[in-house]
Design a protein around this motif. Sequence first.
Motif, mmCIF file in Angstrom:
data_model
loop_
_atom_site.group_PDB
_atom_site.id
_atom_site.type_symbol
_atom_site.label_atom_id
_atom_site.label_comp_id
_atom_site.label_asym_id
_atom_site.label_seq_id
_atom_site.Cartn_x
_atom_site.Cartn_y
_atom_site.Cartn_z
ATOM 1 N N ARG A 96 64.425 57.346 95.351
ATOM 2 C CA ARG A 96 65.272 55.754 95.397
ATOM 3 C C ARG A 96 66.422 55.769 94.396
ATOM 4 O O ARG A 96 65.891 56.568 93.723
ATOM 5 C CB ARG A 96 64.246 54.577 95.998
ATOM 6 N N ALA A 97 67.579 55.257 94.795
ATOM 7 C CA ALA A 97 68.635 55.308 94.042
ATOM 8 C C ALA A 97 67.637 54.469 92.610
ATOM 9 O O ALA A 97 67.273 53.139 93.044
ATOM 10 C CB ALA A 97 69.468 54.484 94.783
ATOM 11 N N PRO A 98 68.976 54.479 91.809
ATOM 12 C CA PRO A 98 69.777 55.839 92.024
ATOM 13 C C PRO A 98 69.550 57.093 91.039
ATOM 14 O O PRO A 98 68.079 57.188 90.888
ATOM 15 C CB PRO A 98 70.875 55.336 90.338
ATOM 16 N N ARG A 99 70.131 57.896 91.547
ATOM 17 C CA ARG A 99 69.534 59.380 91.178
ATOM 18 C C ARG A 99 68.509 59.940 91.685
ATOM 19 O O ARG A 99 67.657 61.308 91.521
ATOM 20 C CB ARG A 99 69.218 59.750 89.422
ATOM 21 N N GLU A 100 68.418 58.941 93.291
ATOM 22 C CA GLU A 100 67.134 59.940 93.829
ATOM 23 C C GLU A 100 67.878 61.512 93.892
ATOM 24 O O GLU A 100 68.837 61.920 93.900
ATOM 25 C CB GLU A 100 67.915 59.140 95.341
ATOM 26 N N TYR B 115 73.303 50.029 88.790
ATOM 27 C CA TYR B 115 72.322 48.852 90.034
ATOM 28 C C TYR B 115 73.471 47.822 89.968
ATOM 29 O O TYR B 115 73.667 48.009 89.155
ATOM 30 C CB TYR B 115 71.087 47.943 88.856
ATOM 31 N N ARG C 49 62.381 61.498 92.199
ATOM 32 C CA ARG C 49 62.670 59.732 92.269
ATOM 33 C C ARG C 49 62.770 59.808 94.307
ATOM 34 O O ARG C 49 63.181 60.458 93.937
ATOM 35 C CB ARG C 49 64.064 60.409 91.681
#
Length: 166
Positions: A50-54, A101, A48
């Motif tokens: 990007r957020a979330p959990r980048e 989010y 990933r």
Amino acid sequence: MRHCPRCGGPTGAAPAVCPACGYAVWVNPRPTGTVIIVDGDRFLAIRRARAPREGWWDLPGGFCDGFELPADAAVREAREELGVTVELGAFAGMYIGTYDYQEEHLPVLDCFWLATITAGEITLDPAEASEFTWLALADPPEMAFATMDLVLRNPIVRQSSVRLAM
């Protein structure tokens, strides 16, 4: 939800019902469509961007648009994130999960399909993923979302004998 999206009046707990106009807002899970591309005893994972959990390993997929079916979203998301055309195979499962989010903990309905790449070469969208790799189905790492951990343990996925024709 603290205020009615229709009239702006204050609301209570879910389901939020506006005392001014009676409009009710339910917190229903948002549907997603995700592909699991398997090659023998391994699956394709993306990191990933990007957020979330980048930075966590992820499966190609995402939220349905408007009235889009989850299967159509899975095909579209694979095209957008990987730059390839996929054909869906067996339905691998549907799980209730969560997605953070805008400082909200939202319920999601994650739908997964086994898939085969039928055209194109993997070209990542840098806004979505920073890299891809093939990981062992027998011992996958913790994934970005708990529903992915669940589906990767599903016998439908583990016993898949798909071989990529690339």
